[in-house]
Structure formats: structure tokens, C-alpha cells
Motif scaffolding. Structure first.
Motif, PDB file in Angstrom:
ATOM      1  N   ARG A  75      51.734  32.090  33.890  1.00  0.00           N
ATOM      2  CA  ARG A  75      52.810  33.076  33.769  1.00  0.00           C
ATOM      3  C   ARG A  75      52.304  34.441  34.217  1.00  0.00           C
ATOM      4  N   LEU A  76      53.172  35.205  34.852  1.00  0.00           N
ATOM      5  CA  LEU A  76      52.845  36.563  35.265  1.00  0.00           C
ATOM      6  C   LEU A  76      53.289  37.548  34.197  1.00  0.00           C
ATOM      7  N   SER A  77      52.432  38.520  33.903  1.00  0.00           N
ATOM      8  CA  SER A  77      52.775  39.611  32.987  1.00  0.00           C
ATOM      9  C   SER A  77      52.837  40.888  33.817  1.00  0.00           C
TER      10      SER A  77
ATOM     11  N   SER B 222      42.986  39.352  34.271  1.00  0.00           N
ATOM     12  CA  SER B 222      43.027  39.455  35.727  1.00  0.00           C
ATOM     13  C   SER B 222      43.353  38.096  36.342  1.00  0.00           C
ATOM     14  N   CYS B 223      44.170  38.107  37.381  1.00  0.00           N
ATOM     15  CA  CYS B 223      44.546  36.871  38.051  1.00  0.00           C
ATOM     16  C   CYS B 223      43.385  36.411  38.937  1.00  0.00           C
TER      17      CYS B 223
ATOM     18  N   ARG C  18      49.248  40.983  35.684  1.00  0.00           N
ATOM     19  CA  ARG C  18      48.190  40.208  35.061  1.00  0.00           C
ATOM     20  C   ARG C  18      48.685  38.775  34.873  1.00  0.00           C
ATOM     21  N   CYS C  19      47.777  37.862  34.556  1.00  0.00           N
ATOM     22  CA  CYS C  19      48.131  36.451  34.453  1.00  0.00           C
ATOM     23  C   CYS C  19      47.815  35.912  33.064  1.00  0.00           C
ATOM     24  N   LEU C  20      48.670  34.995  32.589  1.00  0.00           N
ATOM     25  CA  LEU C  20      48.471  34.340  31.304  1.00  0.00           C
ATOM     26  C   LEU C  20      48.384  32.835  31.530  1.00  0.00           C
TER      27      LEU C  20
ATOM     28  N   TYR D 158      45.106  34.205  46.088  1.00  0.00           N
ATOM     29  CA  TYR D 158      44.651  33.502  44.910  1.00  0.00           C
ATOM     30  C   TYR D 158      44.691  31.999  45.178  1.00  0.00           C
ATOM     31  N   SER D 159      43.741  31.280  44.603  1.00  0.00           N
ATOM     32  CA  SER D 159      43.768  29.822  44.683  1.00  0.00           C
ATOM     33  C   SER D 159      44.780  29.301  43.677  1.00  0.00           C
TER      34      SER D 159
END
Length: 258
Positions: free
Chosen positions: A182-184, A173-174, A161-163, A254-255
Motif C-alpha cells: 500500500r502507498l502512504s 521507504s519504498c 512511503r510504502c506499507l 522499484y522492483s
């Protein structure tokens, strides 16, 4: 620039931290275990070094981090030392998250390098005296063997997931990413040391992230590799989940805004 030296040493199965300003020759570090101090000052055994960048009152400063192992450690023991250090850093609630991210990312990369170099070489073949040639025995007819089937690579069970900057919790959601995303990484089941992530920019590999063993429910956070934004303002990226060095899942594209 105020430059600090943070030295971590592993001795007698315990970690002894030592934090001090750089001192002239002949000075000593007070309050440090003697065996750990010897490892810090000599570091004749295995050594890991990295630099942690931080922002202090608007001024960029850096700290040098050194982790020394014990003399005679094997590759497996040194990798275990690095993993133990990464776990202790991740569990340290007093350490700023930015420092944690930089240290754990550097440690995981070093762990992957050590484990990749620990592949056992074939044992040397001893030279023996060859007996005199014997008459060839009559041919033996045997049933054809079934071709060996390549082992199935087990897919690491994890969720990414993305922060966004300042976002807390487990993330979302990314979708559109930027330089500060940041990636979780959440372990949906126990993960061994075979899981890793590979980052592609428009199909070309740009960076890798080795994942240390994680228990089910544990979360690891990491910044996007800076290599993804090198030389571009915007681009498309993909994240590949690797198991034992093989791609088992591709996420994206992903963009990415840099």
C-alpha cells in the motif's frame, strides 16, 4: 452471493446514506429522508456507481455503491459532491480500510474524469453584418514584443512511503514492492486538486491516481494499481508525480513482485 446495494444521495447540502437488501418493486427503504430516497430510487440526476469487493468468512462477496447528485448540478458542483463523499468515507472510522481504499480510489478517478470534462468550450461567435471595406491605414511600426514565457508548474509537496501487508503507521521507504503493497501519500503542504500520480511499467504508462485536495499533514493510503501486475510475475515500475498534468518528479524504478 449476498449482494447489497449501498446508495448515497446528496440533498439540501447533507448526505443521507441508505443501506438495504435488494427488494422487489413497490418496497420501500425505511428510515430514509424522503428527498434522499427519491434521489436513490430515481437517480435521474448525475450518478456514480462502483462495486466494493470484500472477504466474508472466506467467501468473496461484493457490494454495489451508488452516489446520486441533485438535478441540475454543474460539473463543478458534481465534482464537489464526489470530493465531499470521499472525505466522509476517509473519515469514517467504522468502515474497513479495504472498503475505504476501493471507494476513495474509484471516487478520485471519477473526480478526475469530471474535472477533465469541465474545460469550458469557446463561446460561439455571433454573426454580424460586415461593413464595407475601408482603405488600409498606413503601417504602424511597433517594438517587437518579448516572447511569452511558459508558466512554471508548481511542484506538489508530498512524500510517498510504502506499507507492507499488516504494517501500520506512516510506512517506510519504498524499495521492493509486491502486489499487496500500500502507498502512504503524505501532504507536506496544502495540496490543491492539480496533483496526481502516474504509474509506469518499464517505461509504459499503466495507471493514474488523481489526488483530491489535502491539507498539510494529511495522509491518503491506496493500494498499488492492479494493472501493474497484469500478465507478469515480476517487473520494474516507476511513480511519476504530476502537477497540472505535467511530470515534476519521477520516483524509482522499484522492483515489483506479483
Amino acid at each position: 452471493m449476498n449482494r447489497l446495494t449501498i446508495a448515497l444521495a446528496l440533498a439540501a447540502g447533507a448526505m443521507f446514506p441508505a443501506l438495504a437488501q435488494e427488494k422487489p418493486a413497490g418496497s420501500t427503504i425505511q428510515g430514509t429522508d424522503p428527498e434522499a430516497l427519491k434521489l436513490v430510487t430515481d437517480c435521474n440526476a448525475r450518478k456514480f456507481e462502483t462495486v466494493v469487493e470484500r472477504d466474508e468468512n472466506g467467501e468473496k462477496k461484493s457490494s454495489k455503491v451508488k452516489l446520486c447528485g441533485k438535478q441540475g448540478q454543474t460539473d463543478a458542483e458534481w465534482a464537489a459532491t464526489l470530493k465531499d463523499a470521499a472525505a466522509k468515507i476517509e473519515a469514517n472510522e467504522k468502515m474497513p480500510q479495504t472498503a475505504k481504499d476501493q471507494l476513495t480510489s474509484a471516487l478520485r478517478a471519477e473526480i478526475a474524469k469530471v474535472e477533465a470534462g469541465a474545460v469550458a468550450l469557446p463561446a460561439p461567435v455571433a454573426s454580424v453584418e460586415q461593413p464595407a471595406p475601408q482603405p488600409a491605414p498606413p503601417p504602424v511600426i511597433v517594438a517587437a514584443k518579448t516572447p511569452a514565457v511558459a508558466p512554471v508548474v508548481k511542484k506538489p509537496k508530498l512524500t510517498i512511503r510504502c506499507l507492507a501487508p499488516g504494517e501500520k503507521g506512516t510506512g517506510s521507504s519504498c524499495a521492493t514492492l509486491d502486489r499487496a503493497t500500500r502507498l502512504s501519500i503524505i501532504a507536506d503542504a496544502d495540496l490543491g486538486g492539480e496533483a496526481s500520480l502516474r504509474f509506469l511499467r518499464r517505461g509504459d504508462e499503466r495507471a493514474k491516481l488523481a489526488l483530491a485536495p489535502m491539507r498539510q499533514g494529511e495522509t491518503y493510503r491506496s493500494k498499488l494499481p492492479p494493472e501493474l501486475c497484469a500478465g507478469v510475475a515480476s517487473t520494474k515500475v516507476e511513480i511519476q508525480v504530476m502537477g497540472s498534468g505535467q511530470v515534476v518528479e519521477t520516483l524509482g524504478p522499484y522492483s515489483l513482485r506479483c
